[in-house]
Design a protein around this motif. Structure first.
Motif, short mmCIF file in Angstrom:
data_model
loop_
_atom_site.label_atom_id
_atom_site.label_comp_id
_atom_site.label_asym_id
_atom_site.label_seq_id
_atom_site.Cartn_x
_atom_site.Cartn_y
_atom_site.Cartn_z
N ALA A 122 0.84 -1.21 0.00
CA ALA A 122 0.00 0.00 0.00
C ALA A 122 0.87 1.25 0.00
O ALA A 122 1.67 1.48 0.92
N ALA A 144 -0.63 6.95 2.48
CA ALA A 144 -0.64 5.49 2.48
C ALA A 144 -1.39 4.94 3.70
O ALA A 144 -2.07 3.92 3.61
N VAL A 145 -1.28 5.64 4.84
CA VAL A 145 -1.96 5.15 6.05
C VAL A 145 -3.47 5.06 5.83
O VAL A 145 -4.13 4.14 6.33
N VAL A 148 -4.06 1.93 3.91
CA VAL A 148 -3.93 0.76 4.80
C VAL A 148 -5.23 0.59 5.59
O VAL A 148 -5.76 -0.52 5.72
N ARG A 149 -5.76 1.72 6.09
CA ARG A 149 -7.00 1.64 6.89
C ARG A 149 -8.14 1.07 6.04
O ARG A 149 -8.93 0.25 6.51
N HIS A 152 -7.60 -2.61 5.63
CA HIS A 152 -7.86 -3.25 6.92
C HIS A 152 -9.38 -3.32 7.18
O HIS A 152 -9.89 -4.34 7.66
N ILE A 174 -0.84 -6.80 4.30
CA ILE A 174 -0.50 -5.46 3.79
C ILE A 174 0.96 -5.11 4.10
O ILE A 174 1.38 -5.16 5.26
N VAL A 176 4.04 -2.01 3.52
CA VAL A 176 4.17 -0.56 3.26
C VAL A 176 5.63 -0.20 3.01
O VAL A 176 6.53 -0.99 3.30
N LYS A 199 1.28 3.66 9.96
CA LYS A 199 0.87 2.68 8.93
C LYS A 199 0.83 1.28 9.53
O LYS A 199 -0.04 0.48 9.21
N ALA A 204 -0.72 -2.57 8.74
CA ALA A 204 0.32 -3.13 7.85
C ALA A 204 1.17 -4.12 8.64
O ALA A 204 1.43 -3.92 9.83
#
Ligand code: FAD
Length: 318
Positions: A122, A144-145, A148-149, A152, A174, A176, A199, A204
């Motif tokens: 991600a 990117a965070v 990731v969310r 998730h 995931i 990163v 992240k 991740a």
């Protein structure tokens, strides 16, 4: 295979590499020709980069130019599926925030899930060519965070459309990106690491580093990450240099330093064939030291050419 879990549990250093989708118009055979010789070294997984759209100016006569949006290397998801089917090896498509609304992202993830691709890297992505700063899509992920969310969430059956009747939960592992010499936009390495931790906290399971040419930079980065409470595997990313021009291109493009010793060796080379040999030797030394220190995997940036990676893998994993 859940790559985060595999990296956390492995008792030996795994081999992995990254490839690019072919340029639009090229056939897939060129990619296979690059992968074929590397299969002898039993890669644990293969990453496939994502290339977002770019704006170009096309002459339309009378000195006028028309702005056109093109994609030079489409096909990341299809290529991942084709590689998994052909070689029975896990693939890791890179997924970007840039150019995607959250719904586009969700649809891409659904496609990956249907294809049996269970791993993603991600990333935010860079600004579109011609734009100075990264700008997310309206209703897209900004960092990117956030991506990731979203992944998730999907792993927990949370979709963008809350009204859906069925909410199948996916099972993505995931990864990163991390930057041992800091991301070029970040005010400091410590602040960059704080965002990296976000992240990981968001879901991740491992980090792949930007390329570096001095292992002490990687060891310092890992130490700082551990001190910041990041406990997931940190996979070093390595790139063998192969042309003199890269001495200036690589630091500009990737915000990384090339150590004096390597720079002087390359400057002394009479041809790019000689540079290639220096690049291979340097990467073998880096790889052997990292392997001795017990890194979970060595990840090589092939940039579409596998001959030098093959020579390195022969020495390190042969
Ligand atoms: P982020 O983690 O979002 O960080 C971007 C910047 O924002 C950093 O400076 C960070 O410190 C800061 N930041 C992060 N979170 C926040 C926050 N919440 N608030 C404020 N600031 C924040 N690019 C491609 O286009 N395609 C690829 O396939 C690709 N593959 C890559 C693979 C690897 C292993 C690596 C290391 C990079 C890759 N890139 C790729 C490049 C990457 O997209 C760029 O480096 C991009 O500029 C940053 O992506 P990121 O995911 O690290 O962003």
């Amino acid at each position: 295979m859940n790559i985060a879990k595999h990296l956390a549990e492995t008792d030996r250093t795994l081999f992995s590499f990254e490839i690019l989708p072919p340029l639009k118009g090229d056939a897939i055979d060129k990619v296979y020709d690059n992968i074929d010789p590397l299969m002898a070294f039993n890669p644990a997984y293969i990453n496939v980069t994502y290339h977002r759209e770019e704006a170009i100016l096309k002459p339309v006569g009378n000195g006028l130019l028309k702005r056109k949006i093109i994609r030079k290397r489409p096909g990341t998801i299809g290529l991942c599926a084709a590689i998994q089917a052909r070689y029975k090896v896990d693939t890791v498509p890179h997924l970007l925030c840039g150019g995607f609304t959250k719904e586009d992202t969700e649809n891409a993830l659904i496609e990956l899930d249907f294809l049996g691709i269970k791993n993603v890297l991600a990333l935010r992505g860079d600004s579109m060519k011609g734009q100075k700063y990264f700008t997310p899509e309206e209703d897209g992920n900004a960092f990117a965070v956030d991506l990731v969310r979203q992944i998730h969430d999907l792993n927990n059956g949370i979709y963008t459309d809350e009204e859906l009747e069925n909410k199948h939960a996916t099972d993505f592992s995931i990864g990163v990106a991390g930057y041992p010499e800091k991301h070029y936009e970040s005010p400091s390495l410590n602040i960059d690491i704080q965002y990296l931790k976000e992240k990981i906290d968001a879901g991740a399971g491992y980090i792949v580093t930007q390329m570096f040419f001095d292992n002490t930079v990687y060891f310092r980065f890992v130490k700082k990450c551990r001190e910041a409470g990041i406990n997931v595997p940190i996979v070093p990313g390595l790139k063998p240099l192969s042309t003199k021009r890269q001495l200036s291109i690589i630091p500009t493009m990737f915000n990384v330093d090339i150590p004096d010793e390597l720079s002087f060796k390359i400057l002394k080379c009479k041809s790019n064939d000689d540079v290639r040999k220096v690049g291979i030797e340097w990467t073998i030394q880096q790889s052997q030291e990292l392997k001795e220190k017990g890194v979970p995997a060595l990840h090589y940036y092939s940039m579409g050419r596998s001959k030098n990676i093959e020579e390195i893998a022969q020495q390190v994993f042969g």
